[in-house]
Design an enzyme around this catalytic site. Structure first.
Site, PDB file in Angstrom:
ATOM      1  N   ARG A 156       0.989  -1.224  -0.162  1.00 18.81           N
ATOM      2  CA  ARG A 156      -0.007   0.040   0.088  1.00 18.81           C
ATOM      3  C   ARG A 156       0.832   1.405  -0.181  1.00 18.81           C
ATOM      4  NH1 ARG A 156      -3.975  -3.027  -1.763  1.00 18.81           N
ATOM      5  NH2 ARG A 156      -5.373  -3.773  -0.149  1.00 18.81           N
ATOM      6  N   GLY A 189     -30.228  -4.548  47.308  1.00 21.31           N
ATOM      7  CA  GLY A 189     -30.832  -3.829  46.570  1.00 21.31           C
ATOM      8  C   GLY A 189     -31.149  -4.232  45.232  1.00 21.31           C
ATOM      9  N   THR A 213     -18.102  -9.083  43.464  1.00 14.38           N
ATOM     10  CA  THR A 213     -17.081  -8.020  43.792  1.00 14.38           C
ATOM     11  C   THR A 213     -17.121  -7.976  45.130  1.00 14.38           C
ATOM     12  OG1 THR A 213     -19.087  -6.418  44.039  1.00 14.38           O
ATOM     13  CG2 THR A 213     -18.541  -6.725  41.862  1.00 14.38           C
ATOM     14  N   GLU A 214     -16.072  -7.216  45.635  1.00 17.68           N
ATOM     15  CA  GLU A 214     -15.948  -6.770  47.153  1.00 17.68           C
ATOM     16  C   GLU A 214     -16.953  -6.107  47.625  1.00 17.68           C
ATOM     17  OE1 GLU A 214     -12.694  -3.376  49.242  1.00 17.68           O
ATOM     18  OE2 GLU A 214     -13.072  -3.508  46.820  1.00 17.68           O
ATOM     19  N   ASP A 245     -20.769   6.759  33.966  1.00 19.95           N
ATOM     20  CA  ASP A 245     -21.951   6.719  34.736  1.00 19.95           C
ATOM     21  C   ASP A 245     -21.450   7.178  36.229  1.00 19.95           C
ATOM     22  OD1 ASP A 245     -24.456   6.971  35.478  1.00 19.95           O
ATOM     23  OD2 ASP A 245     -24.987   4.691  35.376  1.00 19.95           O
TER      24      ASP A 245
END
Length: 638
Positions: free
Chosen positions: A28, A387, A452-453, A500
C-alpha cells in the site's frame, strides 16, 4: 502535495478482525499529513497510487512502536511497526530500519500531545485470537510492556497541537512550578528482576493449587513479577506459588514493616480508630494529605476531655533530609524518630505510648486466587438482598463460607453478556484502594453473576443522607471527594471511561473510604431508555452538553460528572437540578445553566466543582489535576 509530510510504499498486514480470518499482506502507498495517515492501492507498473483503502486520524493514535519480528519471517517483513488507535493495531512493514525509524520518529512527534496516550503496549503481534507476547485472548486487552515514557515523550493531558496556542502546564510541569507533589499513582508493574525478599503484612490462605499460603511476618523470596497483582514466590520450606502482591512488603525498606504505619488512612479515619481504642497516648503514623509526607496522629486525655482528643503532627524534614517533630530533635529515618518519641514527648502533648494498628482487615485481592476469574456458583452463599440496580438484584453473600462478597445477579436481557464477559478478564486486573474490586464472574448458568468486593456502609448516596453524622466536618466531605478523584485518576491512567459516575455508583467501606464501582458497565446496557440521552433512565443530571446533545463520551465527560458528584457530597445527597425535568435540563445546561454553590462548600471547593463544568471539554482539568487540587485544599484545612 505540499501538505504531505511523508510518503512511502509499505507492506500492510490485514487487521484479522476475527480469529478465523486469514492473514494477508499487501503493498500500500502510505501518505502522512498533519491530520491523517492514509493508505492507497498502488500500481507498480505506472508507479502511481490509486484508490484510497483506509485512513487513521492522527488525533486518534494512542501509540507508535516497533513490533518484534516473528521467527522465519521473509526478508521483506523484517522491519515491522505498529500504529495503535481505537480499533486496535495497524501493522506496517518497512523496507529498512532507517525508513522505519524515520516514520516512528515523525509519528511520535505528531501524536505527542494526543490525549489518552498509552502507558503500556504489546511488543508482539496479535495472531489467531491471541497476543503472542502475553497470551491474552482479548484484542483490546491492556498492554503487557511498560513504555519508559508515553510514546517517547513526557506525558501530557492536552490534545492540542504544538502549532496552536501554548499548552497549559502538564501535571509534571505544574508540580515543578508549584513545588507540590503529585497525588499518589498506582505503581506500574515492575520489570522482571533478580529475586528479592519480602515480608508478609497479612496472612493469606491459598485459594487455588497455584497459590502459595502466606503467614504474617514471615519472609518470602519473589521469583517472578510479570503480573502486577500476583507474584510468584517461594517460602522458607521451598514451596512455590502465587501470592497477592499487596499483602507483602520488601524486607529491606518501607514503613509498611511497622505496625504503627497505617497506609492510605485519612485524618477522619485515624481519629475514629484512635477514639475506638480510647488509650491515652495511642498513636499511628499515616500518609499526609500531601503526597510523600507523613503525619503522626495521637490521642490524648490531657485536659479531662471525655473520650480524649486527637492531635496531628506533620513529620517535617530539614534541608539535609533529616526528619523531626520537635525542632531540636532530628533523625535520619522515620522509625528512629518514632522510637525516640515513644520514650520522650519532646514538644508534643504526650509521648507515643501505645501503637494503634488497622491491620486486622487485609486489603482486597485482584480475584479470589491467581488466574481465577470464573467462579463456581456452588461456592457462593446468599445471605441478604442489598438492593436492585440497573442490571438486577444485588445480594450480600459469602464465598467458600468465609469471604464477604457482593453478588450482582444479572437480569436476562439487560446486558450484552458476551461482550461483558470478555471485558471482565481485563477489569479484574484493575486494582486501586479507591475502586471496588471485581473478583470474578459466574457465566456457566443463567442468570450470570458478577462477584465483587463487599463494602459494609453501602452506597455513597445513602451514606450521605443517613450514614454520616448530622454535622459532618469540611475535612470529612473533602476526603470523600479526594477518594473518588484518586480512584478516577487511576481509571484515567488506564484509559478507562466510567460513563456513569455519580454518588449512587460509589460505595463506602467500614472505615469511611469511598470506592468507585460499576466503571464501564453502562457500555453493556441493552435498555434503549438508558442508552439514549432522551430516555428517563439516562443520567441526564450528571451529563455534559456533548453527551446530552451528541452522546459523545470521554474522560472529560467523566470530569463533568465528578463535579456533579462533588455537589452531591456537599449537599448531603440532594438531587441535582431538583426542580427541573430531564427535557428542561438538556435545554438549560446546553444554554449555560450550572449548579449553584452548596451551603457547605466554600468558594475554593466550588471553584474545583465549577472547573469540571466548562462547556468546552478540553478546558476541563484531568482527574490527576483534580486530585492534586483537592489534595492541596485538604492540606490547607488540616
Amino acid at each position: 502535495m505540499s501538505d504531505n509530510i511523508l510518503e512511502e510504499l509499505f507492506i500492510k498486514r490485514s487487521q484479522q478482525k476475527k480469529k478465523t480470518s486469514p492473514l494477508n499482506y499487501k503493498e500500500r502507498w502510505f501518505v502522512l499529513t498533519q491530520e491523517k495517515i492514509s493508505y492507497y492501492d498502488y500500481d507498480l507498473d505506472k508507479g502511481k497510487r490509486k484508490g484510497l483503502r483506509g485512513s487513521v486520524d492522527v488525533e486518534k493514535i494512542k501509540c507508535v512502536e516497533t513490533v518484534q519480528t516473528e521467527p522465519n519471517t521473509p526478508q521483506e517483513r523484517q522491519y515491522p511497526f505498529q500504529i495503535i488507535y481505537d480499533e486496535g493495531p495497524l501493522y506496517i512493514f518497512a523496507k529498512s530500519e532507517d525508513v522505519r525509524a524515520l516514520w516512528i520518529k515523525t509519528l511520535k512527534e505528531l501524536v505527542r500531545f494526543n490525549k489518552d496516550l498509552m502507558q503500556k503496549y504489546h511488543p508482539c503481534f496479535w495472531h489467531d485470537g491471541m497476543w503472542l507476547c502475553c497470551q491474552q485472548e482479548v484484542k483490546l486487552a491492556m498492554g503487557c510492556k511498560v513504555l519508559d515514557t508515553k510514546n517517547g515523550f513526557k506525558s501530557t493531558q492536552s490534545s492540542r497541537r504544538a502549532s496552536r496556542k501554548p499548552l497549559p502546564p502538564t501535571p509534571v510541569e505544574f508540580q515543578e512550578k508549584q513545588g507540590r507533589p503529585l497525588p499518589p499513582q498506582p505503581p506500574e508493574p515492575p520489570a522482571p528482576s533478580a529475586s528479592m525478599t519480602v515480608i508478609a503484612e497479612y496472612s493469606y490462605t491459598a485459594m487455588t493449587d497455584m497459590d502459595l499460603e502466606l503467614r504474617k511476618d514471615e519472609e518470602y523470596t519473589i521469583l517472578e513479577k510479570s503480573d502486577p497483582n500476583w507474584w510468584k514466590a517461594r517460602d522458607k520450606y521451598g514451596k512455590e506459588g502465587y501470592i497477592p502482591s499487596n499483602y507483602v512488603v520488601e524486607a529491606a525498606s518501607g514503613l509498611e514493616r511497622f505496625n504503627w504505619y497505617s497506609k492510605n488512612m485519612n485524618r477522619s479515619q485515624a481519629e475514629q480508630l484512635l477514639k475506638s481504642e480510647n488509650k491515652d497516648g495511642g498513636f499511628l503514623v499515616r500518609d499526609s494529605s500531601k503526597a510523600g509526607k507523613y503525619t503522626v496522629s495521637l490521642l490524648t486525655k490531657v485536659g479531662g476531655e471525655t473520650g480524649g482528643s486527637c492531635r496531628h503532627y506533620n513529620i517535617c524534614t530539614t534541608a539535609q533530609g533529616q526528619f523531626y517533630l520537635a525542632e531540636k530533635h532530628h533523625f535520619n529515618t522515620i522509625p528512629e524518630l518514632i522510637n525516640y518519641h515513644q520514650h520522650n514527648a519532646a514538644g508534643m502533648v504526650s509521648r507515643l505510648k501505645y501503637i494503634v494498628s488497622n491491620r486486622a482487615q487485609p486489603p482486597s485481592t485482584a480475584g479470589l486466587g491467581y488466574g481465577v476469574w470464573e467462579i463456581d456458583p456452588r461456592y457462593l452463599t446468599f445471605i441478604r438482598e442489598l438492593g436492585t440496580g440497573q442490571f438486577g438484584v444485588v445480594k450480600y453473600g459469602k464465598w467458600q463460607g468465609q469471604h464477604d462478597v457482593a453478588i450482582k445477579m444479572i437480569k436476562e436481557g439487560s446486558m450484552s453478556e458476551d461482550d461483558f464477559i470478555e471485558e471482565a478478564k481485563i477489569m479484574m486486573k484493575l486494582r486501586h484502594e479507591n475502586l471496588v474490586q471485581l473478583y470474578g464472574v459466574c457465566t456457566k448458568q443463567r442468570p450470570i453473576y458478577i462477584v465483587t468486593e463487599f463494602l459494609v456502609n453501602g452506597c455513597l448516596l445513602g451514606y450521605l443522607k443517613e450514614g454520616l453524622t448530622q454535622h459532618p466536618t469540611p475535612i470529612q466531605l473533602l476526603e470523600m471527594c479526594k477518594d473518588v478523584s484518586e480512584g478516577m485518576a487511576y481509571l484515567e491512567s488506564q484509559q478507562y471511561i466510567h460513563r456513569d459516575l455519580a454518588a449512587r455508583n460509589c460505595l463506602v467501606d467500614g472505615n469511611g473510604t469511598v470506592k468507585v464501582t460499576d466503571f464501564g458497565l453502562s457500555r453493556y446496557v441493552l435498555d434503549d431508555e438508558y442508552t439514549s440521552s432522551a430516555g428517563s433512565k439516562f443520567p441526564v443530571r450528571w451529563s455534559p452538553p456533548e453527551v446530552l446533545l451528541y452522546c459523545k463520551f470521554s474522560s472529560k465527560s467523566d470530569i463533568w460528572a465528578y463535579g456533579v458528584l462533588m455537589w452531591e457530597v456537599y449537599t448531603l445527597g440532594r438531587l441535582p437540578y431538583e426542580r427541573l425535568n430531564n427535557t428542561e435540563i438538556v435545554d438549560q445546561v446546553s444554554r449555560g445553566l450550572r449548579l449553584y454553590r452548596p451551603q457547605l462548600a466554600n468558594e475554593k471547593v466550588y471553584s474545583i466543582m465549577s472547573s469540571c463544568w466548562h462547556e468546552k471539554a478540553d478546558e476541563r482539568p484531568t482527574f490527576q489535576e483534580l486530585a492534586l487540587n483537592v489534595q492541596d485544599l485538604l492540606y490547607e484545612l488540616q
